[in-house]
Design a protein around this motif. Structure first.
Motif, PDB file in Angstrom:
ATOM      1  N   ILE A 352       0.843  -1.209   0.000  1.00  0.00           N
ATOM      2  CA  ILE A 352       0.000   0.000   0.000  1.00  0.00           C
ATOM      3  C   ILE A 352       0.868   1.245   0.000  1.00  0.00           C
ATOM      4  CG2 ILE A 352      -1.850   1.238   1.226  1.00  0.00           C
ATOM      5  CD1 ILE A 352      -2.614  -1.480   2.474  1.00  0.00           C
ATOM      6  N   ILE A 353       1.985   1.201   0.708  1.00  0.00           N
ATOM      7  CA  ILE A 353       2.929   2.313   0.748  1.00  0.00           C
ATOM      8  C   ILE A 353       4.303   1.804   0.324  1.00  0.00           C
ATOM      9  CG2 ILE A 353       1.681   3.592   2.546  1.00  0.00           C
ATOM     10  CD1 ILE A 353       3.682   2.533   4.584  1.00  0.00           C
ATOM     11  N   ASN A 354       5.156   2.719  -0.143  1.00  0.00           N
ATOM     12  CA  ASN A 354       6.514   2.327  -0.522  1.00  0.00           C
ATOM     13  C   ASN A 354       7.500   2.669   0.599  1.00  0.00           C
ATOM     14  OD1 ASN A 354       7.143   5.129  -0.772  1.00  0.00           O
ATOM     15  ND2 ASN A 354       6.352   5.109  -2.887  1.00  0.00           N
ATOM     16  N   ASP A 355       8.762   2.356   0.378  1.00  0.00           N
ATOM     17  CA  ASP A 355       9.784   2.559   1.413  1.00  0.00           C
ATOM     18  C   ASP A 355       9.901   4.033   1.829  1.00  0.00           C
ATOM     19  OD1 ASP A 355      10.580  -0.088   1.785  1.00  0.00           O
ATOM     20  OD2 ASP A 355      11.905  -0.030   0.043  1.00  0.00           O
ATOM     21  N   GLN A 356       9.842   4.916   0.839  1.00  0.00           N
ATOM     22  CA  GLN A 356       9.992   6.340   1.154  1.00  0.00           C
ATOM     23  C   GLN A 356       8.806   6.839   1.976  1.00  0.00           C
ATOM     24  OE1 GLN A 356      11.638   9.267  -1.707  1.00  0.00           O
ATOM     25  NE2 GLN A 356       9.684  10.337  -1.490  1.00  0.00           N
ATOM     26  N   GLU A 357       7.608   6.428   1.594  1.00  0.00           N
ATOM     27  CA  GLU A 357       6.412   6.833   2.349  1.00  0.00           C
ATOM     28  C   GLU A 357       6.449   6.263   3.774  1.00  0.00           C
ATOM     29  OE1 GLU A 357       3.244   7.158  -1.396  1.00  0.00           O
ATOM     30  OE2 GLU A 357       3.642   5.237  -0.422  1.00  0.00           O
ATOM     31  N   ASN A 358       6.915   5.047   3.886  1.00  0.00           N
ATOM     32  CA  ASN A 358       7.054   4.441   5.219  1.00  0.00           C
ATOM     33  C   ASN A 358       8.047   5.249   6.066  1.00  0.00           C
ATOM     34  OD1 ASN A 358       6.886   2.432   7.329  1.00  0.00           O
ATOM     35  ND2 ASN A 358       8.816   1.600   6.581  1.00  0.00           N
ATOM     36  N   GLY A 359       9.167   5.634   5.458  1.00  0.00           N
ATOM     37  CA  GLY A 359      10.171   6.420   6.173  1.00  0.00           C
ATOM     38  C   GLY A 359       9.640   7.776   6.605  1.00  0.00           C
ATOM     39  N   LEU A 360       8.886   8.441   5.703  1.00  0.00           N
ATOM     40  CA  LEU A 360       8.334   9.751   6.025  1.00  0.00           C
ATOM     41  C   LEU A 360       7.282   9.661   7.136  1.00  0.00           C
ATOM     42  CD1 LEU A 360       7.980  11.262   2.427  1.00  0.00           C
ATOM     43  CD2 LEU A 360       9.476  12.103   4.253  1.00  0.00           C
ATOM     44  N   MET A 361       6.429   8.637   7.053  1.00  0.00           N
ATOM     45  CA  MET A 361       5.394   8.470   8.081  1.00  0.00           C
ATOM     46  C   MET A 361       6.013   8.153   9.441  1.00  0.00           C
ATOM     47  SD  MET A 361       2.444   6.278   6.137  1.00  0.00           S
ATOM     48  CE  MET A 361       1.668   6.845   4.639  1.00  0.00           C
ATOM     49  N   THR A 362       7.013   7.284   9.419  1.00  0.00           N
ATOM     50  CA  THR A 362       7.707   6.942  10.670  1.00  0.00           C
ATOM     51  C   THR A 362       8.353   8.181  11.273  1.00  0.00           C
ATOM     52  OG1 THR A 362       8.123   4.682   9.899  1.00  0.00           O
ATOM     53  CG2 THR A 362       9.488   5.489  11.702  1.00  0.00           C
ATOM     54  N   ALA A 363       8.995   8.981  10.405  1.00  0.00           N
ATOM     55  CA  ALA A 363       9.627  10.223  10.875  1.00  0.00           C
ATOM     56  C   ALA A 363       8.582  11.171  11.463  1.00  0.00           C
ATOM     57  CB  ALA A 363      10.365  10.904   9.727  1.00  0.00           C
ATOM     58  N   ALA A 364       7.405  11.229  10.836  1.00  0.00           N
ATOM     59  CA  ALA A 364       6.331  12.103  11.332  1.00  0.00           C
ATOM     60  C   ALA A 364       5.899  11.703  12.743  1.00  0.00           C
ATOM     61  CB  ALA A 364       5.140  12.065  10.373  1.00  0.00           C
ATOM     62  N   ILE A 365       5.810  10.387  12.990  1.00  0.00           N
ATOM     63  CA  ILE A 365       5.421   9.905  14.319  1.00  0.00           C
ATOM     64  C   ILE A 365       6.477  10.304  15.354  1.00  0.00           C
ATOM     65  CG2 ILE A 365       4.984   7.857  15.727  1.00  0.00           C
ATOM     66  CD1 ILE A 365       2.737   8.435  13.774  1.00  0.00           C
ATOM     67  N   VAL A 366       7.748  10.064  15.019  1.00  0.00           N
ATOM     68  CA  VAL A 366       8.833  10.371  15.965  1.00  0.00           C
ATOM     69  C   VAL A 366       8.883  11.877  16.244  1.00  0.00           C
ATOM     70  CG1 VAL A 366      11.315  10.244  16.389  1.00  0.00           C
ATOM     71  CG2 VAL A 366      10.165   8.367  15.192  1.00  0.00           C
ATOM     72  N   ILE A 367       8.742  12.688  15.196  1.00  0.00           N
ATOM     73  CA  ILE A 367       8.789  14.145  15.372  1.00  0.00           C
ATOM     74  C   ILE A 367       7.614  14.611  16.230  1.00  0.00           C
ATOM     75  CG2 ILE A 367       8.597  16.358  14.163  1.00  0.00           C
ATOM     76  CD1 ILE A 367      10.110  15.009  11.815  1.00  0.00           C
ATOM     77  N   SER A 368       6.441  14.020  16.015  1.00  0.00           N
ATOM     78  CA  SER A 368       5.275  14.414  16.824  1.00  0.00           C
ATOM     79  C   SER A 368       5.501  14.071  18.298  1.00  0.00           C
ATOM     80  CB  SER A 368       4.008  13.722  16.305  1.00  0.00           C
ATOM     81  OG  SER A 368       4.013  12.334  16.589  1.00  0.00           O
ATOM     82  N   MET A 369       6.158  12.936  18.555  1.00  0.00           N
ATOM     83  CA  MET A 369       6.491  12.579  19.942  1.00  0.00           C
ATOM     84  C   MET A 369       7.459  13.595  20.545  1.00  0.00           C
ATOM     85  SD  MET A 369       7.004   8.448  19.954  1.00  0.00           S
ATOM     86  CE  MET A 369       5.626   7.296  19.815  1.00  0.00           C
ATOM     87  N   ALA A 370       8.420  14.040  19.731  1.00  0.00           N
ATOM     88  CA  ALA A 370       9.394  15.018  20.220  1.00  0.00           C
ATOM     89  C   ALA A 370       8.746  16.384  20.437  1.00  0.00           C
ATOM     90  CB  ALA A 370      10.544  15.141  19.220  1.00  0.00           C
ATOM     91  N   PHE A 371       7.741  16.726  19.623  1.00  0.00           N
ATOM     92  CA  PHE A 371       7.076  18.026  19.747  1.00  0.00           C
ATOM     93  C   PHE A 371       6.155  18.101  20.968  1.00  0.00           C
ATOM     94  CE2 PHE A 371       7.173  19.764  15.087  1.00  0.00           C
ATOM     95  CZ  PHE A 371       8.535  19.971  15.234  1.00  0.00           C
ATOM     96  N   THR A 372       5.606  16.956  21.395  1.00  0.00           N
ATOM     97  CA  THR A 372       4.609  16.969  22.478  1.00  0.00           C
ATOM     98  C   THR A 372       5.117  17.612  23.766  1.00  0.00           C
ATOM     99  OG1 THR A 372       3.441  15.048  21.575  1.00  0.00           O
ATOM    100  CG2 THR A 372       3.099  15.525  23.913  1.00  0.00           C
TER     101      THR A 372
END
Length: 607
Positions: A352-372
C-alpha cells in the motif's frame, strides 16, 4: 593490553547518553521522554552512528511498555474499570473514528491518495500509550478523574489495532488472501482473553501464595516477570498487543494481597526498559530523510498534530468535560503512537505504501512525539501562567480500605512502614504535599492528593465504613476538624491522632480519640532514660522508670483533660493546675517507690 567488548562499549555509551540527556531536558522542564528521544537520535544510525541495528533494541525495549501497562493495571480494580466502560467505548470510539476521518483528509490535502492517507491517519490517531502514560504519571495525574479518562481512551485505541490491521490488509492492491478467516481470528482472540481471565481469577493468587512460603525474593520476581510476559505473549498470539495482555493481568491482580510486592518487583525493569523504548524510537528517525523533506515533514506534522488536538478537545467537550480538562487532554494526546510502526510495516508488506512513504510516516510519528513535551512546555508558559492558580482536582479514590492514614510526612512515614511490614498493606493514604507524593511514588507507595479537612474527600475514602483512622499531620486545627467529622459520621471509628502539645492533647481527649501520640513525648521519655543511664542508673531500672513515667503521665493527661476549659488560660485554671500538681506528686512517689524497691532487691541479692 585487554580489549573492551564492542557490545559492552555500546551499553556504556547508551547509558551515558541517557544519563546526560534526560536530566538536562527535565531541568529545562521538557520531561524525561524528550531526553530519551534526543539521546536516541544522537547515538543512532542517523546521528553519531554508534548503533546500526536498532531492531533488536526496539523489540527488547517494547517490554518496558508492557510492564508499564501491567503496573497501571495493578492500580485499577475490575469494578472500577467496568465503571469506565462508557469512557472506553464512547469517548474512545468517537475520538478514533472522528480523528481517523479528519486526519485522512489532511493526508489527501498533502497530495497522497486516499489509501496512503488512511494508513498515515490510522497510525497517527492511535496516540502513544507509552508517552501519554509517562507524562501523566510524571504529573501525578494517573489517579485523577481526567487521568483515568485518558487511560480509558488509550485502552480503546489499543483494542483498535486488530481491526485496523484487517482494514489495511483489505486495501492491498495485490489482494493477498489471509490463510486465517476473520471469524477464526476473532474466536482465537476471545479464547485467549478468556484463558487470561480464568488464570487471573483462579490460578495466579494461589501461585503467589505458594511461592511466598519459600520466602525467596528472586523467585517472586521471576514469577512476576513470568505473569507479565506470559500474559503479553498470550494476547500477542491472539493478534492483540502484548501491552493489552499485561494490562489485563494487572487488573486481575489489582485486589491481590501481593499487589504491592508485584509492583515493587516489576518497577526497576519497567523504568529501565521504558527509557530504552524511547531511545530506540529516537534511533529510528531518519535524519537524511528529514533533511531532504524537512518542509513537508514540518508542515505535515503540525497539520496532523493540530487536527488531532482539535478532535481531542471537541470530543472531550462533547462528552461534558470542562474546558480546562479538554484543553489539557488535547495537548497531551496530540502525537502519533508506537502502534503506527506496526501498521506502517504491515502496509509496506501489503504494497500500500513504498519505502519512502514508510520512512516519512515513521519520521512524522517520531517528530510528533518530540514536539509533544515542547507543546506542553509552551502551554505552561503561555496559558497556565495567565490562569489563576487552582488547587489540584480531588482524585478518584478507588480503594476504600478499613485503614485510612492522613499525612505521610516524617511522622506518618514511620506509621505506614510499621503497618506495611506487619501485613496491613491495604491502607488508604492521603497527603496534601504534592512533592512528597511524587517522591513516594518512586518507592511504590500509592498516596492520594487531597485536603482531608474536606468532608467529601473523607467520604470518598470510605470514612463511614473504616475501622481505623490515623491522623499524622502537624496542624492541630486540621487534626481537630478531621477527627470531629470522622466521629460524627462513624461513632465506632477507632482513631490514633498526632498531638502537637498539651493543649492539643486536651482537645483530642475531649473529641473522643482513643490513642493520642504527643509528637515529642516518646522521644523525650527515651532521652530521659538515656540521661538516667549516663548518670549511673542501671539499664533495667532506667527502662522501668521510663515505662512507669509514660503510663502515669498518660493517666494524668486524661484526668487533667476533663478539667480543661478553653475559655480560661491554662495557668489561670486553678482546678486543672491543682490536679496537675497532684498527678506530679503521685508520679514522684511511685517512681521513688520503684527506685527504693530496686535498691532493696539489689542489697538482698548481694547478701
Amino acid at each position: 593490553m585487554a580489549t573492551v567488548s564492542s557490545s559492552l562499549l555500546q551499553v556504556v555509551l547508551l547509558l551515558a547518553a541517557t544519563v546526560i540527556a534526560v536530566p538536562l531536558f527535565k531541568r529545562l522542564g521538557l520531561g524525561s521522554v524528550l531526553g530519551y528521544l534526543i539521546a536516541g537520535i544522537a547515538i543512532g544510525p542517523y546521528g553519531l552512528q554508534l548503533f546500526s541495528n536498532i531492531s533488536t533494541i526496539f523489540h527488547i525495549s517494547e517490554l518496558g511498555v508492557v510492564m508499564f501497562l501491567f503496573i497501571i493495571g495493578l492500580e485499577m480494580k475490575p469494578s472500577y474499570l467496568w465503571a469506565l466502560r462508557k469512557q472506553i467505548f464512547v469517548v474512545g470510539g468517537l475520538q478514533v473514528l472522528t480523528g481517523g476521518t479528519l486526519l485522512t483528509f489532511v493526508g489527501i490535502g498533502f497530495g497522497a491518495n486516499w489509501q496512503v492517507a488512511f494508513v498515515c491517519a490510522a497510525g497517527f490517531v492511535l496516540t502513544s500509550t507509552a508517552m501519554v502514560t509517562s507524562i501523566i504519571r510524571e504529573r501525578n495525574e494517573l489517579n485523577t478523574p481526567s487521568g483515568q479518562k485518558i487511560i480509558s481512551i488509550l485502552l480503546f485505541q489499543d483494542l483498535m489495532i486488530v481491526p485496523l490491521l484487517f482494514v489495511i490488509s483489505q486495501l492491498s492492491p495485490t489482494k493477498i488472501k489471509s490463510t486465517v478467516p476473520l471469524w477464526e481470528s476473532i474466536g482465537i482472540g476471545i479464547a485467549c482473553i478468556a484463558i487470561l481471565i480464568v488464570s487471573g481469577l483462579w490460578l495466579l493468587n494461589p501461585l503467589f501464595k505458594k511461592l511466598a512460603r519459600y520466602q525467596a525474593r528472586d523467585i517472586m520476581t521471576a514469577a512476576a516477570l513470568l505473569v507479565v510476559l506470559g500474559s503479553g505473549m498470550l494476547l500477542e498470539f491472539a493478534g492483540l498487543s502484548m501491552a493489552m495482555g499485561a494490562f489485563l493481568a494487572g487488573v486481575l491482580l489489582s485486589e491481590s494481597s501481593f499487589r504491592h510486592q508485584l509492583e515493587a518487583d516489576i518497577e526497576p525493569f519497567r523504568g529501565l526498559l521504558l527509557g530504552l523504548f524511547f531511545v530506540s524510537i529516537g534511533m529510528s528517525l531518519n535524519l537524511n530523510l528529514v533533511q531532504k523533506y524537512w518542509y513537508l515533514l514540518l508542515t505535515g506534522v503540525l497539520a496532523l498534530m493540530f487536527t488531532n488536538m482539535l478532535v481531542v478537545y471537541s470530543i472531550a467537550r462533547l462528552t461534558k468535560s470542562s474546558h480546562k480538562e479538554a484543553f489539557n487532554r488535547a495537548f497531551i494526546m496530540n502525537q502519533g503512537g508506537e502502534f503506527a510502526f506496526v501498521l506502517y510495516t504491515s502496509a509496506l508488506s501489503f504494497g500500500i505504501i513504498n519505502d519512502q512513504e514508510n520512512g516519512l510516516m515513521t519520521a512524522a510519528i517520531v517528530i510528533s512525539m518530540a514536539f509533544t513535551p515542547i507543546f506542553l512546555r509552551l502551554k505552561t508558559w503561555i496559558f497556565d501562567k495567565k490562569a489563576p492558580k487552582q488547587t489540584q482536582e480531588t482524585p478518584t479514590i478507588d480503594e476504600q480500605h478499613e485503614i485510612i492514614l492522613v499525612g505521610v510526612g516524617r511522622f506518618g512515614q514511620i506509621i505506614r512502614q510499621m503497618l506495611w511490614t506487619s501485613g496491613y498493606q491495604r491502607t488508604t493514604i492521603i497527603d496534601i504535599d504534592q512533592d512528597l507524593i511524587n517522591s513516594l511514588a518512586h518507592f511504590g507507595v500509592k498516596t492520594y492528593f487531597g485536603d482531608a479537612t474536606r468532608p467529601e474527600l473523607l467520604r470518598i475514602a470510605g470514612i463511614e465504613k473504616a475501622r481505623l483512622l490515623i491522623v499524622a499531620i502537624n496542624n492541630p486545627q486540621h487534626t481537630n476538624a478531621i477527627v470531629a467529622f470522622a466521629k460524627s459520621v462513624n461513632p465506632n471509628l477507632k482513631i490514633v491522632a498526632r498531638s502537637y502539645d498539651r493543649i492539643h492533647t486536651y482537645h483530642l481527649y475531649n473529641l473522643g480519640v482513643e490513642k493520642i501520640v504527643r509528637e515529642t513525648f516518646d522521644s523525650a521519655v527515651l532521652s530521659g532514660q538515656h540521661a538516667l543511664e549516663l548518670l549511673g542508673t542501671e539499664l533495667e531500672t532506667a527502662q522501668e522508670i521510663s515505662q512507669l513515667y509514660s503510663k502515669l503521665n498518660r493517666q494524668g493527661m486524661k484526668a487533667t483533660a476533663a478539667l480543661y476549659d478553653s475559655s480560661i488560660k491554662m495557668f489561670n485554671n486553678k482546678a486543672l493546675n491543682a490536679e496537675a500538681k497532684a498527678q506530679e506528686q503521685k508520679m514522684f512517689e511511685a517512681i521513688q517507690e520503684l527506685i527504693a524497691s530496686k535498691k532493696l532487691l539489689k542489697e538482698e541479692n548481694e547478701d
